[in-house]
Every structure is written in structure tokens, then in C-alpha cells.
Design a protein around this motif. Structure first.
Motif, PDB file in Angstrom:
ATOM      1  N   GLN A 131     -71.947 124.353   4.976  1.00 49.96           N
ATOM      2  CA  GLN A 131     -71.292 123.696   6.108  1.00 49.96           C
ATOM      3  C   GLN A 131     -70.084 124.484   6.608  1.00 49.96           C
ATOM      4  OE1 GLN A 131     -70.935 119.236   5.607  1.00 49.96           O
ATOM      5  NE2 GLN A 131     -72.065 119.731   3.757  1.00 49.96           N
ATOM      6  N   LEU A 132     -69.229 124.902   5.666  1.00 45.69           N
ATOM      7  CA  LEU A 132     -68.036 125.616   6.112  1.00 45.69           C
ATOM      8  C   LEU A 132     -68.393 126.983   6.679  1.00 45.69           C
ATOM      9  CD1 LEU A 132     -65.481 124.483   3.373  1.00 45.69           C
ATOM     10  CD2 LEU A 132     -65.777 123.615   5.707  1.00 45.69           C
ATOM     11  N   GLY A 133     -69.511 127.549   6.243  1.00 46.03           N
ATOM     12  CA  GLY A 133     -69.936 128.843   6.769  1.00 46.03           C
ATOM     13  C   GLY A 133     -70.596 128.757   8.141  1.00 46.03           C
TER      14      GLY A 133
ATOM     15  N   ALA B  38     -64.101 138.315  18.828  1.00 40.45           N
ATOM     16  CA  ALA B  38     -64.209 136.904  19.207  1.00 40.45           C
ATOM     17  C   ALA B  38     -64.934 136.104  18.124  1.00 40.45           C
ATOM     18  CB  ALA B  38     -64.943 136.783  20.546  1.00 40.45           C
ATOM     19  N   LEU B  39     -65.903 136.748  17.547  1.00 39.63           N
ATOM     20  CA  LEU B  39     -66.655 136.114  16.463  1.00 39.63           C
ATOM     21  C   LEU B  39     -65.717 135.794  15.287  1.00 39.63           C
ATOM     22  CD1 LEU B  39     -69.622 135.446  15.739  1.00 39.63           C
ATOM     23  CD2 LEU B  39     -69.847 137.792  14.888  1.00 39.63           C
ATOM     24  N   GLN B  40     -64.942 136.778  14.906  1.00 41.30           N
ATOM     25  CA  GLN B  40     -63.992 136.577  13.815  1.00 41.30           C
ATOM     26  C   GLN B  40     -62.991 135.484  14.184  1.00 41.30           C
ATOM     27  OE1 GLN B  40     -63.707 137.646  10.808  1.00 41.30           O
ATOM     28  NE2 GLN B  40     -61.555 137.619  10.227  1.00 41.30           N
ATOM     29  N   ASN B  41     -62.547 135.489  15.425  1.00 39.91           N
ATOM     30  CA  ASN B  41     -61.544 134.501  15.849  1.00 39.91           C
ATOM     31  C   ASN B  41     -62.051 133.069  15.750  1.00 39.91           C
ATOM     32  OD1 ASN B  41     -59.724 136.503  16.293  1.00 39.91           O
ATOM     33  ND2 ASN B  41     -59.936 136.503  18.537  1.00 39.91           N
ATOM     34  N   LEU B  42     -63.350 132.889  15.975  1.00 40.75           N
ATOM     35  CA  LEU B  42     -63.927 131.546  15.817  1.00 40.75           C
ATOM     36  C   LEU B  42     -63.608 130.978  14.432  1.00 40.75           C
ATOM     37  CD1 LEU B  42     -67.627 131.693  17.091  1.00 40.75           C
ATOM     38  CD2 LEU B  42     -65.680 130.524  18.166  1.00 40.75           C
ATOM     39  N   PHE B  43     -63.769 131.837  13.440  1.00 44.88           N
ATOM     40  CA  PHE B  43     -63.539 131.393  12.059  1.00 44.88           C
ATOM     41  C   PHE B  43     -62.051 131.255  11.768  1.00 44.88           C
ATOM     42  CE2 PHE B  43     -67.699 131.288  10.017  1.00 44.88           C
ATOM     43  CZ  PHE B  43     -68.484 131.879  10.989  1.00 44.88           C
ATOM     44  N   VAL B  44     -61.287 132.234  12.223  1.00 43.17           N
ATOM     45  CA  VAL B  44     -59.835 132.175  11.986  1.00 43.17           C
ATOM     46  C   VAL B  44     -59.269 130.906  12.611  1.00 43.17           C
ATOM     47  CG1 VAL B  44     -57.633 133.266  12.562  1.00 43.17           C
ATOM     48  CG2 VAL B  44     -59.577 134.671  11.800  1.00 43.17           C
ATOM     49  N   ASP B  45     -59.684 130.617  13.829  1.00 43.98           N
ATOM     50  CA  ASP B  45     -59.149 129.433  14.509  1.00 43.98           C
ATOM     51  C   ASP B  45     -59.601 128.147  13.830  1.00 43.98           C
ATOM     52  OD1 ASP B  45     -57.982 131.154  16.246  1.00 43.98           O
ATOM     53  OD2 ASP B  45     -59.384 130.811  17.893  1.00 43.98           O
ATOM     54  N   ALA B  46     -60.841 128.114  13.407  1.00 41.94           N
ATOM     55  CA  ALA B  46     -61.363 126.893  12.804  1.00 41.94           C
ATOM     56  C   ALA B  46     -60.608 126.530  11.531  1.00 41.94           C
ATOM     57  CB  ALA B  46     -62.854 127.055  12.499  1.00 41.94           C
ATOM     58  N   TYR B  47     -60.156 127.538  10.808  1.00 40.36           N
ATOM     59  CA  TYR B  47     -59.601 127.258   9.478  1.00 40.36           C
ATOM     60  C   TYR B  47     -58.135 127.654   9.332  1.00 40.36           C
ATOM     61  CZ  TYR B  47     -64.529 126.538   8.474  1.00 40.36           C
ATOM     62  OH  TYR B  47     -65.821 126.070   8.500  1.00 40.36           O
ATOM     63  N   LYS B  48     -57.458 127.903  10.443  1.00 41.08           N
ATOM     64  CA  LYS B  48     -56.105 128.464  10.313  1.00 41.08           C
ATOM     65  C   LYS B  48     -55.121 127.535   9.608  1.00 41.08           C
ATOM     66  CE  LYS B  48     -54.485 127.345  14.974  1.00 41.08           C
ATOM     67  NZ  LYS B  48     -55.724 126.659  15.439  1.00 41.08           N
ATOM     68  N   ASP B  49     -55.355 126.231   9.660  1.00 38.67           N
ATOM     69  CA  ASP B  49     -54.434 125.301   8.982  1.00 38.67           C
ATOM     70  C   ASP B  49     -54.990 124.787   7.665  1.00 38.67           C
ATOM     71  OD1 ASP B  49     -52.615 125.492  11.068  1.00 38.67           O
ATOM     72  OD2 ASP B  49     -53.689 123.963  12.228  1.00 38.67           O
ATOM     73  N   GLU B  50     -56.093 125.341   7.239  1.00 37.42           N
ATOM     74  CA  GLU B  50     -56.722 124.831   6.017  1.00 37.42           C
ATOM     75  C   GLU B  50     -56.139 125.505   4.774  1.00 37.42           C
ATOM     76  OE1 GLU B  50     -58.503 122.346   5.675  1.00 37.42           O
ATOM     77  OE2 GLU B  50     -58.877 121.947   7.799  1.00 37.42           O
TER      78      GLU B  50
END
Lengths: 349, 349, 349, 349
Positions: B155-157, B257-269
């Protein structure tokens, strides 16, 4: 907060210091040196520290170690004795995880380590950092020679028997087994997964550097001349050390009294666990923690208690056998509770 | 202090709960049940807990679980749903580490677990305990279905890709690898050291219980019908899980942009670490910790960015994949800081 | 008797050649070269060969390789192509276990191996040494490019599907896992026991040298342009390789027919074992032997056969993936029964 | 061809017999019994034997063992002595890999194995199957008690010293380490991967069944009463055994003479390899082979040869420690060359 520097943080005792100190409530990690990795964030080399240690390696000359309160040396032998004089002069305490300040006998030191000792006066004031047997001296020390991993198990295992004068101190046998991390982080053929996994061997049977250190320390607890036969082996596991100690009784004693010797010796020790008589401690029961566990056995011969005591001792060689013990010493030197930052529960399974 | 009970503490998720909760500053371990081990001190079964956990196992009927604030079920499937109604009626919150409250679809539940669901109404209010994607609901929950280990990584991936609508959601492939502890503490031939060490195999390739749970949850993030091919494998290691996720892009996107999707999704985790693009996370970098790490790849084809995204996800299957995640949920349910008691630094090496 | 020379016998494929050839009834081990170990008995480096191999390493210039009938190169890339011309001129056959004669496309070779090819004409006549798909050519060959370990599994796993034209050849996925010996015998930090044990990781996800070789070979069996996504992983085991292959069906076929494709393709092959449909082969079932085993799966979707075929392939990476395959080629080249000297029963457990 | 039956072929010594016997040129595998697996092809349980062993398990009553020339018992203790009388009466030879015919002292047998011996007369004629020390008797035997794995290493290691009368036979110490396969193929919690991997422990320190057998046999070589302190340990590896033997010299001897004792004792032995003085044998150097390797050490004390001899002995516990040794005995009993079918080169790495 205690300002801490680490010299040589790229090896396993270095990263283990970082693991422990990064959650130590009274410590501020100030500097970690590596000439080769100057500028590299520590967490780039050890991803386990991502988000937990912000420090980068710095070349020794930039590291301003003299601003620290204490400096740990997680380096090869010879480095600490070269830098200790300047640090001490600047009022910085020194804890060496290598052998520079372990052996009082400089002739033995030269013989086993192949170099002359460069600061014998400092060696003279240096304190052997085994808290259970040397606590008072450690509290007042400026320089600590942190014990070797094998010697820690041998000393804590033989000590109650020697102190009671119950055994033949001239014929001690220590059959010891260590995980591969005990050899350090070195790109050597003999340490490859493909060379060590699914196999077992002895090494340095003819003589190992930890022998003279152990004999010198054990001698303090016996009037008889210590004789020690020490056989190290390599176990296909990452961490963990198991020492099987054999001593021959010179006086009769019943098993309960034998067990009590150990219980009494360590009853106030936070990091020594005397298990029930006849237990079989597993190294994994200490994984990642500063706890050393031991158990006493008295094998029978023809249905009677035999004349040998067998003591089984386990620890995590990187924690109680190295970095954890060093932090335990630091806690004592700075007047903190001895267990501060060291109460990790072992990771099992 | 939160009064905590554990049902079924003799397995690996049970002892891992004990490891974590025994140093959790806001928790008082109150009861741990095992009919078979009634009266046995927990530390006698798990010597790693000697001196750290004083509790003994008690038979369920003596355990007074209704006096607890929360009860964790570290049991086989079917136990939690039998006991949850009484506990909830007594005002006790429930966190099930098995599958009883994971799947909303009771037909699917019966099909995969071979039993009918005994309390569908409670199932309806149960909250899926994946904090990163379900935090608000967890905070208000009385009953938590703690996610499976594999589903957490899948799920997280896949989530950031699905949410962005960038991939063909009907043909997801998850090639997953787990350490042996994922199979639990069971005396089965197939789990012996001699049967699993120095070898590698796939299992349950034709269908695994974690598939329906993962599909059900992933469906929340896509309008397309989720299709998932999930292949679990057994790795000769104790802990650790590595999921290699394959998704086919349906739109062009550049790698940044692909990397940013992940960085943004989890930046506060606090427990998701997005590593630099193209990294290769190792399971050991999470050993003993609640951290999940992931890295995004975009293999080239003929020198051009290809049409597949590959996401590598690692975690400790017993922590973020089980007991750590359950404590993370507990922290949320009781209004504590989410990271309370969960900041263990991974043990590496 | 065939007089055999080995160039570069100090690595794992070299010692594995020695293990196999020392009991091969038609072989006389004549020379084994190593400049660095000149004069050292082979059995001093590999005690497993004590009493079984009397040969000593000799410097290349003393080795008189031109007196051999065949020379195996168990060397890094680049060595075989430098020495092959002289050997061939002297009537000696050459089998290279490295990459010098695998890739027909010299541009691809330069790109992936970083050197220009020094003897393109010899490359042209070189035969790709995968007996199951190339037997006739191998029989008449003077020069063999022995396949890489990963490519062997990928080709034998995908071949029946490609040949039948049943799958989308442009989107093949190979998720492959190798034991650590696949990386060779090199004193590198990343291959230490302490760095690889009890952990799992992917590597070279962005591109691996075995991709172009596999694509080039697979292309022979398909009219569609081959697209291959290949992800290698490192497993904490010494030997063994497991490839999980994913292919999407473009035509309907029932499971029995699917299985028959594989059974028919390999029914006369002594070293390919097609297991029953839906099996889960373990790498250990091939340990020390030249056998490759595979099993076909067809995971269901919503209770119906899905559109993906999953093929699981296992082998011992040092035998069928390297030295055993090389000896299999030698047997063919010299008119021997293909299985001569290769019928070791796998060591299990 | 020798017709061979195996009783109890589902365990590790059973499958190892199959591995060895399936390529033995003078053997015809005739029957293998298992009540539980009646009808199951052996290769379905052990895929390593696919294509190599066609036999199926059969229930004992169908197995027609009396048609065999020899029957191996790879069973728990107690089975062989129940079936031996009938087999012997039918002219079938018996080789027991368990303990039924090892100990001549039936009181000791009852004490350690918890059952009375059911056929003391057969026990009386039974021959202890250690070829190096008992070859002549084995040649003429009808019943063999195959030695335990530990006893094989202890006897071959201590024998030359005892025979020479050089050591204090009343205080022998054997610190032994075994791979997990030594415990057999049993679904026990303590043998799980998750319980044994990455850890090390001693077991049965207070007394182990292999002690009385070893003492009884060693006594044959000494006039002094044998005293033996034997400490077994569990190593996280599949196969392999390493015994570290300590004996105290009672007479002066120089190191060359010491080494010569061993060289002379074993110079004609095909399966005992005396390595150079001071070597460190690795268990993996014997993996899958019937070879036992040993090395003699004489640690110095204060720069002088000390009064202890240390002998390091390694073997594959399933081959020389069990099934290989049993086949070695069979070869002798049937007048074959002793090495027939036993010349596997160890699998290393």
C-alpha cells in the motif's frame, strides 16, 4: 549535556556508539572524524541512522575535538595513544575502544601489537574500563582502556571463582566463540559471507592478543599465577559472543554454594544476569543490549558432582563487549546513573 | 498510564509487543494471557526480557482484561472476533494483529480464512490500522484491524502512484520477500533452520491471504479496478521484508516529478523514509525499528526512461509490519505523540 | 583423456571447475594459472581439494596452455579475448565463463563492459553455450561464450512461452534472486558476512550487464521486439538462484496445455526438471548439481485463470549457472555423453 | 550388486544414505520404509532426488526387507534392536545409525536411553563401526553400531595421544560444536530458523548421551581410567561439526614428534586428513564428503611450549558423522574397496 566526539566512526564499534549515543538523553554528538569520508553524512554510510543522526564525518584537523568533554576512539590500535596527550591537556577525557590503554605491561604491549607505546605515563594513569570489577577507579578516570570483547566474558565468568580461591588458577581454559562482527568492518577475503557462512572454525589457537590482557586482569584476583588457555572461534552470526569456561575445583563445594558465589558477586549489577544454575544462555538473548548473561554448571562424573565448574557466558560483542561498555564507563566518569541510555531490550527473535 | 493487556503473547508478534511496550513511557503492562503457559513468567520463555518484564502469563479467565484500557490480540485468526464484543462493552479498545478486522468484505473473509465472521457489526466500525493512509479514523477508533506485513509495504509503495492516476492499476505486480519470522512461532517442519537456511523459494504463488486485503485497500485510491499479482517468497533471514513493486505508467512523467510524488506523500510521516531516487534499501537498515524505507526506480529501455516504475520497499516485518504499527495505532487512539516509545534506532550490523 | 587448462582458478567458478573436473572420468587436469599464486598447490588455497587435486597454480607463461585440448577461462572480462587467438591458432578450444564471447553486438559489449572487443572475428564464430537451446552449434564450436547465471534461468524459463507465441514479448519481467557467491570471490565491503547476512536487497535495478545478453538471445525465439525488465537481488545464502518470471498472455490457453509446453520443450533434457504445475522449487534442491528446476503457475483473478503466467526457476548459480554448464559444453564439443562427470546428487539438507 | 534396504528414510541420515547410495556402483536400492509415507515416492519428499531415485516409501510390512543383503536403520533409538533378530535370522546384515548397538554396557544404555535393551546377545556380537580403529572386526560383522557424530571426532582426535600414553586420560575436555542437522528432522520449536539463526548456545552441558559411548571406546586405548568433560554446542549452520579437544601432557614431547603421532596413526586412512601442525580446519572443507580433517596445536605459555595439546577436528556430521561412515562400514562388510561410492569432493564454497 556532555559533548561527545568520536574518532574513527566508520567501523562497527563506531556505528554502534552512534546507535547508542543518538538516543542517550545526556549526550550531544559533536564530532565524528574520518579523513577518508570527510564531508559525508554519517547516515549516507549507515542508512539505519537516516533521520536520527544529522552529523557528517569530518577530517580530524577540522573536528575541533578539543571542544568535546569526552572523545571515544573507535580506531585501530595506535591511534588513541597518539592523540590522547593533546586531548587530556585540553581537559578532554579519553575512552579508547582499542588496546592502547588496556595492558599495563608495555613489553607485552609491544610484543602483541608490534609497536612501542608512545605515552607510558598516560598508560600508567589509564583505568581498565570494566565497571563491575573496577567501578571506583573508572569514576575518577581521565583515560579509559575499554576491555576487549573476549576478556570481558572471561573476567566476569572466572572472577567469583578466583576471588573465592576455589579453583586451580594455573589451568584455566576458555573456549570462546564470536560472531563475525568481532573482526571489524574490513574488506578481507576471510570475512566474506561466502567464506564464513554455513561453516565454523577456530583461529589464532597458538596465541591471541586478548590473552595477555585477560591474564593481567585476572591476576589481580588470585595469589596463584594465572595460566590461561584461550581458544577463539568464528561463528556464522553477525553479533554475539559465547564463552565456555572450564575451571578445576581445588576444594569441595556444593552446587548451591557455587551458584551463590555468582549471585552474590553480581546481585547489584545492572548489566550482569546470573541465570538459574544449569541454564544454557543463548547469545541472541543479549542482541543489541548491554546485558551479559551467565550460567554455572557442574557436570557429574559417575553420578557425583565432578571436579570441573563450567561457566557459560554470553553477550553482544558490539555492546557489552565494546561500545555499550564504553558508554557505561562514560556514564560513571560524568556522574550519571550507570544505566543511562543503555536500557535497550534485546531484539529477539 | 494506559493499562495494556495482550492476548496470546507467546508468539513473535506477542514478544515484540512486549519488547516495545516494556519501554513505552505511557504504558503499564497489566496482563498477558496464555492458557498453556498459565503462571509462567514471560521472561522464562523469553530470556531477552529477564529483568525487564516482571509479568507472568495467566489463563484468559484470570486475566481481568476488562480492567485494561486496550487489549492487543497477537493470536491466530478467529480469537479477536470472539472476545471483542465483551471487551468493547466494557469500554476496552481492541487492536487485532490478526485478520479478523482487516477485510470489510465478509465473503472474502470466509473464503480466505475458512470461518464465518462472528460479529459483522463490529467489523463494520473497525478501522484499518495503517496510520499513513488512515490517521483520522484511527484516532477515533474503538477497534483496529492491524494491517498484514505484506499489505503495509504494497500500500505505501503503490499509493502515491495510484493517487496520481499515473499507472495501469489493473496490472500491478508485487514480488515480495519475507524473513522467516513472518510465518510465526510454530513447530512446523518447513520452518526448521535445516529446511530454510541457505535456500530461497516462493510460496502460495497461486493465492495468498494478503491479496484481498491489499486489493480492498488499494481500491480506495483508484477509480480503475485494481488487479494485483502478488508473489511471496521466503528469505533465509529472521526479520525483514523487501517488496519489489512493478507498475506500468499510463502517462509520461519525468523522474524528478516521479520522485516528488513520493517525497510529497510522505514528507510529514515519521515512519516512512523516501530514499534518494535510484537507491537500493536493505532490510537490515530497519531491523528492530518501526521505520519503512522506500526507493523509486525507472529502468531505462534503449537509453530512454522506460514505461515501468519499480518501487523498492523495506521494513522490519515484526515492527512496522506488525507490533510497531499496532503501537503506533495505540498512540493515536490515546492522543499520544505518534512516535512515543517507537524511536528505536535500527540494529545494524 | 582430454587435457584441460584453467586460466584464473582462484575464484569461485575456478574452484567449482576443479571440483567437477577432478572426478570427471575423461579429463586430465593439466594446468591452472594464477600469476599471484604461482607455485602454490591448489589444495593449500582450497582445503576441500586436499588429497583430490595435486596440481599447483603456475604463472601463465609457464603453464603451456597450448598443450591442452581445451582451456577454460574463469577470469574477469577481457582476459579470454586477449588469449583466445593464440590458443585457437594452436588448435586449443576455448570456453570463456566471463562475458567476452556472449554478446554478438560489439557496441553493446563496449557499452556494458567498458572496453572495446579485441577480436571481433573470433566473436563472430563463437557459440553461445546454452546446450538446451543451442546444442548443435556447441558440438561444432571452437569457442564458447558460456552464459551468465541469470540469463540461463531467464532463457530456459521464457523460451517455451516465446516459441509458442503466447505472450507479450515486449513486457517481460524477471525478478531474480542470487546467492552471494554470484558476486565472485572479491574482498569487497559489500560482500562481508556482516553486511549481507540476515538482510535482503535489490541491486543494479537501473540496469545490469545480463540484460543485453538475455535480450539478444531471447530475440531469436520471437518476432516481436523483446522488452525485458530485469531486477536482480542478493539473498543471504552462499549458492542458489531463484528467478520469478512474469509474462502476460496474449492468447487464451488452459493450464494443462501451458504445462505441456514446458514438458514437451524439455522432455529429453537431462539437466532441466519441469516440476508439477503449481510447484514451488527451492534453490537447495539443486545445491552442488547441474540441475535446473522450474515450475509453471497461473494465478487466478476473481476465481478465473488470470492473464499472467509466472514461471519459477531455480539452479545452483555456480554449477548450471557457470562451471557445470561449461563442462556440459565441453562434453558436447568432445563427443562425450552430455552428462559425463555431471551427475552429482544435490546436497540437501 | 548389494541389495540395500533402509528403515526410516524420512530423516536427514536417511536422505543422506539415499544421496550416497544412489550413485554407489555396487548397490541396488531395494526398499525404504516409512509407515506414515507409504506409497509416496521418495523424490516427492526430497526434490533433490527427482530423476535420481525412483523408489517409493513402503510400509514396513510390505517392504520385504528380508530379501535385502543389508538393512540400514536411520530410525530413533529402539527400532533396530526390535527388528534385528528377524533380519539376522534371515541372513541380512544390519547397520544401525542410532544407539542400539553402540554401548556394550546395557546398564548405561538403559540409563541414557530410558529403555531396556531387548537383545543383549546380539549387542554382544555387534561391532562398533569406526573403521579407523576397528577395521578388522567390521569386516567380519553381521551387526554394526554406527558411531555417534560427536564420538567419531572425539575418538579420532584423542586416540593417537592416548595410545602413546602421553596425556592425563582422566581429565579430557571436548568442547564440541555441531550444525543444526545433527538434531535431526523434527518439528520442534527449538530447531526453527527463527530460534537458532544468528545465535549460539551450549546444550546438555550437564550430560549428553554421547559421553558414555565415547568413554567406553576411549577406554580401550588407555590403562588409566578415562575422564571426559564433553560440552556440545549448537552452531547456526546446516551441516558440519567442529570439536576442540584439550588434553594435558604428562610427559615432555616436542611439537614435531607430537605431529608425527597423528601423521603415523592415520597415514593409510583414506578419510582422515592430518593437516599441517597449527592449521585451523573449517567445517565447510568437508561439506558433503566423508572426509574428517584434524590439526594439532600446542599453545605456548610464557614463550615456551605449554602443557596442553589442542586438537581441532572437523567433519560433515551427516556423512563421516553418520551416513557416510555407515556406507564405509558396508563396503568393508561386503569386501569392497573402502572408498567405493564415497569419493565426493566437498562442496565449497
Amino acid at each position: 549535556m556532555i559533548k561527545v566526539g568520536i574518532v574513527g566512526g566508520t567501523g562497527y564499534t563506531g556505528v554502534e556508539l552512534l546507535r547508542i549515543l543518538s538516543t542517550h538523553p545526556e549526550v550531544e554528538l559533536t564530532a565524528i572524524t574520518s579523513r577518508k569520508e570527510d564531508g559525508l553524512p554519517v547516515a549516507d554510510m549507515y542508512p539505519s541512522l537516516r533521520g536520527r543522526v544529522a552529523l557528517a564525518f569530518s577530517a580530524p584537523e577540522k573536528a575541533r575535538l578539543t571542544d568535546c568533554d569526552v572523545v571515544f576512539f573507535a580506531t585501530p590500535h595506535g591511534v588513541a595513544m597518539a592523540q590522547a596527550p593533546d586531548l587530556l591537556a585540553a581537559g578532554v577525557k579519553v575512552i579508547d575502544l582499542a588496546a592502547d590503554f588496556r595492558l599495563k605491561d608495555v613489553t607485552e604491549f609491544s610484543k602483541w601489537y608490534g609497536i612501542a607505546h608512545s605515552c607510558p605515563q598516560i598508560l600508567e594513569e589509564a583505568v581498565y574500563g570494566l565497571p563491575e570489577l573496577n567501578r571506583a577507579a573508572i569514576k575518577g578516570a581521565r583515560v579509559i582502556g575499554n576491555p576487549g570483547c573476549y576478556p570481558t566474558t572471561m573476567q566476569l565468568g572466572f572472577y567469583p571463582l578466583l576471588k573465592a580461591g576455589l579453583i586451580d588458577a594455573s589451568h584455566l581454559i576458555a573456549d570462546c566463540k564470536s560472531g563475525v562482527s568481532g573482526a571489524g568492518r574490513k574488506a578481507e577475503m576471510g570475512l566474506l559471507f561466502t567464506e564464513t557462512s554455513d561453516s565454523f572454525k577456530a583461529y589464532s589457537v597458538s596465541g591471541h592478543r586478548h590473552s595477555p590482557e585477560t591474564r593481567e586482569q585476572l591476576q589481580k584476583h588470585s595469589t596463584q599465577k594465572i595460566g590461561l588457555l584461550f581458544t577463539p572461534h568464528l561463528v556464522p552470526m553477525i553479533r554475539g559472543m559465547h564463552s565456555t569456561l572450564y575451571a578445576r575445583l581445588t576444594q569441595e563445594i556444593d552446587n548451591q554454594a557455587l551458584q551463590n558465589l555468582f549471585v552474590d558477586a553480581y546481585k547489584d549489577e545492572p548489566f550482569v544476569d546470573v541465570m538459574p544454575f544449569g541454564s544454557h544462555p543463548e547469545t541472541r538473548s543479549t542482541r543489541g543490549s548491554n546485558m551479559l548473561r551467565l550460567a554455572v554448571h557442574r557436570p557429574e562424573v559417575d553420578g557425583q558432582p565432578g571436579d570441573h565448574v563450567v561457566v557459560l557466558v554470553v553477550q553482544d560483542n558490539l555492546v557489552k563487549g565494546a561500545s555499550g561498555q564504553a558508554v557505561q564507563c562514560m556514564n560513571l566518569m560524568f556522574g550519571l546513573a550507570e544505566t543511562t541510555g543503555l536500557l535497550h531490550v534485546p531484539v529477539m527473535p
